[in-house]
Write a protein that holds these residues in place. Structure first.
Motif, mmCIF file in Angstrom:
data_model
loop_
_atom_site.group_PDB
_atom_site.id
_atom_site.type_symbol
_atom_site.label_atom_id
_atom_site.label_comp_id
_atom_site.label_asym_id
_atom_site.label_seq_id
_atom_site.Cartn_x
_atom_site.Cartn_y
_atom_site.Cartn_z
ATOM 1 N N LEU B 7 0.824 -1.206 0.000
ATOM 2 C CA LEU B 7 0.000 0.000 0.000
ATOM 3 C C LEU B 7 0.860 1.260 0.000
ATOM 4 C CD1 LEU B 7 -2.640 -1.201 2.616
ATOM 5 C CD2 LEU B 7 -2.929 -1.058 0.139
ATOM 6 N N GLY B 8 0.321 2.338 -0.568
ATOM 7 C CA GLY B 8 0.978 3.641 -0.556
ATOM 8 C C GLY B 8 2.379 3.567 -1.145
ATOM 9 N N PRO B 9 3.366 4.148 -0.437
ATOM 10 C CA PRO B 9 4.734 4.148 -0.957
ATOM 11 C C PRO B 9 5.293 2.738 -1.192
ATOM 12 C CG PRO B 9 4.511 5.725 0.840
ATOM 13 C CD PRO B 9 3.233 4.954 0.795
ATOM 14 N N ALA B 10 4.820 1.734 -0.465
ATOM 15 C CA ALA B 10 5.286 0.360 -0.685
ATOM 16 C C ALA B 10 4.839 -0.147 -2.054
ATOM 17 C CB ALA B 10 4.763 -0.560 0.419
ATOM 18 N N ARG B 11 3.631 0.242 -2.440
ATOM 19 C CA ARG B 11 3.121 -0.135 -3.764
ATOM 20 C C ARG B 11 3.972 0.505 -4.866
ATOM 21 N NH1 ARG B 11 -1.791 3.143 -5.590
ATOM 22 N NH2 ARG B 11 -0.022 4.455 -6.091
ATOM 23 N N ASP B 12 4.286 1.780 -4.696
ATOM 24 C CA ASP B 12 5.109 2.474 -5.694
ATOM 25 C C ASP B 12 6.485 1.825 -5.835
ATOM 26 O OD1 ASP B 12 3.338 4.308 -6.561
ATOM 27 O OD2 ASP B 12 4.377 6.052 -5.737
ATOM 28 N N ALA B 13 7.108 1.524 -4.678
ATOM 29 C CA ALA B 13 8.474 0.989 -4.712
ATOM 30 C C ALA B 13 8.508 -0.396 -5.348
ATOM 31 C CB ALA B 13 9.055 0.944 -3.300
ATOM 32 N N ALA B 14 7.430 -1.163 -5.168
ATOM 33 C CA ALA B 14 7.377 -2.516 -5.725
ATOM 34 C C ALA B 14 6.868 -2.515 -7.163
ATOM 35 C CB ALA B 14 6.489 -3.398 -4.862
ATOM 36 N N GLY B 15 6.159 -1.447 -7.540
ATOM 37 C CA GLY B 15 5.581 -1.394 -8.877
ATOM 38 C C GLY B 15 4.337 -2.240 -9.024
ATOM 39 N N VAL B 29 8.334 -14.226 3.713
ATOM 40 C CA VAL B 29 7.641 -13.557 2.597
ATOM 41 C C VAL B 29 8.223 -12.163 2.367
ATOM 42 C CG1 VAL B 29 5.429 -12.580 1.869
ATOM 43 C CG2 VAL B 29 5.528 -14.898 2.810
ATOM 44 N N LEU B 30 8.497 -11.438 3.460
ATOM 45 C CA LEU B 30 9.080 -10.097 3.310
ATOM 46 C C LEU B 30 10.483 -10.175 2.699
ATOM 47 C CD1 LEU B 30 7.933 -8.440 6.648
ATOM 48 C CD2 LEU B 30 7.009 -8.026 4.351
ATOM 49 N N ASP B 31 11.271 -11.175 3.111
ATOM 50 C CA ASP B 31 12.609 -11.355 2.524
ATOM 51 C C ASP B 31 12.494 -11.619 1.019
ATOM 52 O OD1 ASP B 31 13.789 -10.976 4.955
ATOM 53 O OD2 ASP B 31 14.140 -13.106 5.371
ATOM 54 N N ALA B 32 11.530 -12.456 0.644
ATOM 55 C CA ALA B 32 11.325 -12.757 -0.782
ATOM 56 C C ALA B 32 10.896 -11.492 -1.529
ATOM 57 C CB ALA B 32 10.280 -13.858 -0.947
ATOM 58 N N ALA B 33 10.087 -10.657 -0.877
ATOM 59 C CA ALA B 33 9.630 -9.412 -1.519
ATOM 60 C C ALA B 33 10.804 -8.458 -1.730
ATOM 61 C CB ALA B 33 8.551 -8.748 -0.660
ATOM 62 N N VAL B 34 11.654 -8.319 -0.716
ATOM 63 C CA VAL B 34 12.807 -7.420 -0.851
ATOM 64 C C VAL B 34 13.749 -7.937 -1.946
ATOM 65 C CG1 VAL B 34 14.838 -6.473 0.322
ATOM 66 C CG2 VAL B 34 12.638 -6.589 1.529
ATOM 67 N N ALA B 35 13.924 -9.276 -2.017
ATOM 68 C CA ALA B 35 14.772 -9.844 -3.064
ATOM 69 C C ALA B 35 14.190 -9.557 -4.446
ATOM 70 C CB ALA B 35 14.910 -11.357 -2.850
ATOM 71 N N ARG B 36 12.873 -9.553 -4.553
ATOM 72 C CA ARG B 36 12.238 -9.345 -5.851
ATOM 73 C C ARG B 36 12.190 -7.866 -6.234
ATOM 74 N NH1 ARG B 36 6.689 -12.418 -7.344
ATOM 75 N NH2 ARG B 36 8.163 -14.141 -7.172
ATOM 76 N N TYR B 37 11.923 -6.966 -5.261
ATOM 77 C CA TYR B 37 11.668 -5.551 -5.605
ATOM 78 C C TYR B 37 12.862 -4.637 -5.365
ATOM 79 C CZ TYR B 37 6.960 -7.437 -5.113
ATOM 80 O OH TYR B 37 5.846 -8.206 -5.197
ATOM 81 N N GLY B 38 13.849 -5.076 -4.573
ATOM 82 C CA GLY B 38 15.061 -4.274 -4.449
ATOM 83 C C GLY B 38 15.192 -3.489 -3.154
#
Lengths: 154, 78
Positions: B7-15, B29-38
């Motif tokens: 949501l919000g800025p997290a949505r923007d950063a992940a695209g 899950v959060l580790d996998a998200a950071v690996a995927r989105y940077g």
């Protein structure tokens, strides 16, 4: 959007908000005070940019859940409250339009004023909602963001 | 796989707003998200509150089959 059967009216909507309609809804024969607060989109931001519009992002389901908790806590703090409405916009909000309207009614003004202030302060720190400032040629998330509170913090 | 809502800025950063990521706990899950989105997304996660469905949780929380992890950066409503 039709009024609810009960005395709480929560809404997160893309539609324009009507403070007048909510004020009429909250006006009851046993209430000597109806306090209406409108948080409106203004043209300046903390970084000095001339803002042309605001755009709000949320999960409607999660935001409405937390708005309901705001009302429940307000009712626990001020049991004399009669009607409480909190409506918040999502999507694009033009300058001068209300992004949030809070209406509280009670037999006497003190509780209505205090609860109204509590509700807007709590909306800003407890409800998942993000404001994007839009200006000519660009946009950015508001720098006025606050850490999200937990229910036990209220 | 677990669902994630950004949501919000997290949505923007992940695209993106929704995704499905591997992990047995919220932290995985959060580790996998950071690996995927940077790393920009990782910086937002560090200052965000994390919910499982509609409840505030810690990273050790185990995930059920229909659970959704929600990333909520500092808020700016009203």
């Amino acid at each position: 959007m039709n009024p609810p059967d009960g005395d709480d009216w929560i809404s997160v909507t893309e539609a324009s908000l009507s403070a007048q309609r909510l004020t009429s809804w909250a006006s009851r024969p046993d209430c000597g005070a109806v306090v209406t607060f409108c948080g409106t989109a203004r043209n300046s931001s903390t970084n000095g940019r001339l803002i042309e519009a605001l755009e709000y992002d949320t999960s409607v389901e999660l935001a409405e859940l937390r708005l309901g908790q705001v009302v429940a806590v307000a009712r626990a703090k001020w049991p004399e409250l009669v009607a409480v409405a909190i409506h918040h916009r999502v999507g694009l909000v033009n300058l001068g339009e209300p992004a949030v309207v809070i209406v509280v009614s009670s037999p006497h003004r003190q509780a209505a004023y205090d609860a109204s202030r509590f509700c807007i302060d709590t909306v800003k720190s407890f409800v998942p909602m993000w404001k994007r400032e839009v200006w000519e040629g660009g946009s950015a998330w508001s720098e006025e963001a606050q850490d999200l509170l937990r229910l036990e913090d209220l | 796989m677990a669902r994630i809502l950004l949501l919000g800025p997290a949505r923007d950063a992940a695209g993106r707003r929704h995704d499905e990521l591997p992990g047995r706990t919220v932290g995985e899950v959060l580790d996998a998200a950071v690996a995927r989105y940077g790393t920009d997304f990782g910086a937002i996660v560090r200052v965000s509150q994390i919910w499982l469905n509609a409840e505030v949780v810690g990273v050790d929380e185990a995930l059920g089959p229909h659970d959704e992890v929600v990333v909520l950066p500092p808020v700016s409503g009203g």
